[in-house]
Design an enzyme around this catalytic site. Structure first.
Site, mmCIF file in Angstrom:
data_model
loop_
_atom_site.group_PDB
_atom_site.id
_atom_site.type_symbol
_atom_site.label_atom_id
_atom_site.label_comp_id
_atom_site.label_asym_id
_atom_site.label_seq_id
_atom_site.Cartn_x
_atom_site.Cartn_y
_atom_site.Cartn_z
ATOM 1 N N GLY A 1 0.822 -1.212 0.000
ATOM 2 C CA GLY A 1 0.000 0.000 0.000
ATOM 3 C C GLY A 1 0.853 1.259 0.000
ATOM 4 O O GLY A 1 0.540 2.251 -0.649
ATOM 5 N N THR B 1 -1.357 -4.965 4.973
ATOM 6 C CA THR B 1 -1.711 -5.316 6.349
ATOM 7 C C THR B 1 -3.227 -5.454 6.439
ATOM 8 O O THR B 1 -3.961 -4.946 5.593
ATOM 9 C CB THR B 1 -1.234 -4.242 7.347
ATOM 10 O OG1 THR B 1 -1.752 -2.985 6.951
ATOM 11 C CG2 THR B 1 0.276 -4.195 7.423
ATOM 12 N N SER C 1 -1.946 -6.740 11.366
ATOM 13 C CA SER C 1 -1.283 -5.620 12.049
ATOM 14 C C SER C 1 -2.092 -5.126 13.246
ATOM 15 O O SER C 1 -1.575 -4.387 14.067
ATOM 16 C CB SER C 1 -1.082 -4.462 11.083
ATOM 17 O OG SER C 1 -2.336 -4.005 10.611
ATOM 18 N N ASP C 2 -3.350 -5.504 13.316
ATOM 19 C CA ASP C 2 -4.166 -5.063 14.452
ATOM 20 C C ASP C 2 -5.338 -6.027 14.663
ATOM 21 O O ASP C 2 -5.680 -6.807 13.784
ATOM 22 C CB ASP C 2 -4.656 -3.617 14.270
ATOM 23 C CG ASP C 2 -5.349 -3.390 12.948
ATOM 24 O OD1 ASP C 2 -4.659 -3.332 11.926
ATOM 25 O OD2 ASP C 2 -6.582 -3.321 12.937
ATOM 26 N N GLU D 1 -9.327 -5.545 5.318
ATOM 27 C CA GLU D 1 -8.389 -4.614 4.701
ATOM 28 C C GLU D 1 -9.208 -3.758 3.746
ATOM 29 O O GLU D 1 -10.425 -3.693 3.895
ATOM 30 C CB GLU D 1 -7.197 -5.358 4.060
ATOM 31 C CG GLU D 1 -7.539 -6.538 3.199
ATOM 32 C CD GLU D 1 -7.947 -6.152 1.806
ATOM 33 O OE1 GLU D 1 -9.165 -6.210 1.522
ATOM 34 O OE2 GLU D 1 -7.092 -5.827 0.977
ATOM 35 N N MET D 2 -8.587 -3.082 2.792
ATOM 36 C CA MET D 2 -9.371 -2.110 2.029
ATOM 37 C C MET D 2 -9.133 -2.150 0.519
ATOM 38 O O MET D 2 -9.482 -1.200 -0.180
ATOM 39 C CB MET D 2 -9.092 -0.692 2.572
ATOM 40 C CG MET D 2 -9.412 -0.560 4.050
ATOM 41 S SD MET D 2 -9.144 1.086 4.716
ATOM 42 C CE MET D 2 -10.535 1.943 4.000
ATOM 43 N N GLU D 3 -8.513 -3.203 0.010
ATOM 44 C CA GLU D 3 -8.113 -3.186 -1.406
ATOM 45 C C GLU D 3 -8.420 -4.436 -2.223
ATOM 46 O O GLU D 3 -8.626 -4.340 -3.437
ATOM 47 C CB GLU D 3 -6.588 -2.915 -1.516
ATOM 48 C CG GLU D 3 -6.134 -1.527 -1.127
ATOM 49 C CD GLU D 3 -5.947 -1.351 0.383
ATOM 50 O OE1 GLU D 3 -5.888 -2.387 1.089
ATOM 51 O OE2 GLU D 3 -5.899 -0.211 0.856
ATOM 52 N N ARG E 1 2.801 11.433 -8.409
ATOM 53 C CA ARG E 1 2.212 11.562 -7.066
ATOM 54 C C ARG E 1 3.053 10.897 -5.981
ATOM 55 O O ARG E 1 2.529 10.507 -4.933
ATOM 56 C CB ARG E 1 0.800 10.953 -7.011
ATOM 57 C CG ARG E 1 -0.209 11.738 -7.814
ATOM 58 C CD ARG E 1 -1.537 11.022 -7.856
ATOM 59 N NE ARG E 1 -2.459 11.807 -8.658
ATOM 60 C CZ ARG E 1 -3.508 12.464 -8.160
ATOM 61 N NH1 ARG E 1 -3.790 12.388 -6.872
ATOM 62 N NH2 ARG E 1 -4.283 13.157 -8.937
HETATM 63 N N1 HPA Z 1 -9.343 -2.054 8.956
HETATM 64 C C1 HPA Z 1 -9.217 -1.802 7.659
HETATM 65 N N2 HPA Z 1 -8.071 -1.947 7.016
HETATM 66 C C2 HPA Z 1 -6.999 -2.354 7.705
HETATM 67 C C3 HPA Z 1 -7.072 -2.616 9.068
HETATM 68 C C4 HPA Z 1 -8.309 -2.468 9.715
HETATM 69 O O1 HPA Z 1 -8.437 -2.696 10.919
HETATM 70 N N3 HPA Z 1 -5.831 -2.986 9.468
HETATM 71 C C5 HPA Z 1 -5.033 -2.928 8.394
HETATM 72 N N4 HPA Z 1 -5.732 -2.548 7.328
#
Ligand code: HPA
Length: 239
Positions: free
Chosen positions: A27, A97, A209-210, A185-187, A50
């Site tokens: 990312g 992550t 990661s969390d 995640e978001m992708e 960018r």
């Molecule tokens: N939410 C969304 N995207 C993420 C997260 C999360 O907790 N951790 C890493 N990417």
């Protein structure tokens, strides 16, 4: 498709043939630079529009590129579309992550995204008379599982949840957990959709990661870096 007239694109300034057939996609642009500087030989900067640095070099004699996706489905949607459709890229391996949803996952574990659920309407552009199920390339998935097995890392393979929101008022992760979804995640959903539409290959490998359902146990910056290295080595292995 080899639509040379579209090169350079609005977001990528590289010339035709400057990307390898396989692109690793973290990312964060700084991670792309880190991979190029520490793992690739003879790497050349091929994009800096960018500040999204893209490099092409060699890993164990194989030509490979690395370029960041930015955050979220609109961003990875743009870069993966242009790489697949204008730069003749065949394989994109996202290395990112994710937040754990499955209760057995811990910080630094690896999740390989076999499929990607989403709350995004990204796939509505394809005007399908139903719900499209975005999935990984089986070939890349198979290779990733073999590579991760060799590392001895804890890993799971299954569904990701690609969310449009990092900070989400609906707190819906427990609902996705009921469906056996592994991590947020978001992708990946947009990446898998673009790969399907272009007839190309994609895979998403994530490091946890969390723990959004158990807050307060997030990765330190150092843990993040170390686990990132492991995931990156798996991706380079299968490139
Ligand atoms: N939410 C969304 N995207 C993420 C997260 C999360 O907790 N951790 C890493 N990417």
């Amino acid at each position: 498709m080899n639509n040379i007239t579209n090169i350079p694109t609005p977001h990528i300034s590289a010339n035709a043939c400057e990307f390898a057939k396989t692109v690793l996609m973290p990312g964060d642009p700084k991670r792309a630079k880190f991979i190029a500087e520490n793992y690739l030989t003879d790497s050349v900067l091929v994009n800096d529009v960018r500040g999204v640095q893209g490099y092409t070099g060699y890993y164990n004699g194989k030509r490979v590129s690395v370029m960041a996706s930015g955050m979220g489905m609109p961003s990875i949607g743009i870069y993966s579309y242009e790489l697949y459709n204008f730069y003749d890229v065949e394989n994109i391996i996202r290395i990112g992550t994710a937040g754990a949803i499955h209760p057995k996952l811990n910080i630094r574990d690896i999740v390989i995204g076999m499929g990607a659920c989403t709350n995004s309407n990204y796939a509505s552009q394809f005007r399908l008379p139903g719900t499209f199920a975005p999935i990984a390339s089986f070939e890349l998935l198979k290779k990733a599982v073999l590579a991760v097995e060799k590392t001895g890392a804890n890993y799971m393979v299954g569904n990701l949840y690609s969310s449009d929101t990092f900070y989400d008022d609906a707190l819906s992760l427990a609902d996705w957990q009921k469906m056996g979804v592994l991590a947020v995640e978001m992708e990946s959903a947009a990446l898998y959709c673009n790969a399907a539409r272009a007839g190309k290959n994609a895979l998403c490998i994530c490091t946890i990661s969390d723990l959004p359902l158990n807050p307060g146990k997030d990765c330190t910056a150092e843990e993040r870096q170390n686990s990132f290295t492991q995931m990156m080595e798996i991706a380079l292995e299968i490139a």
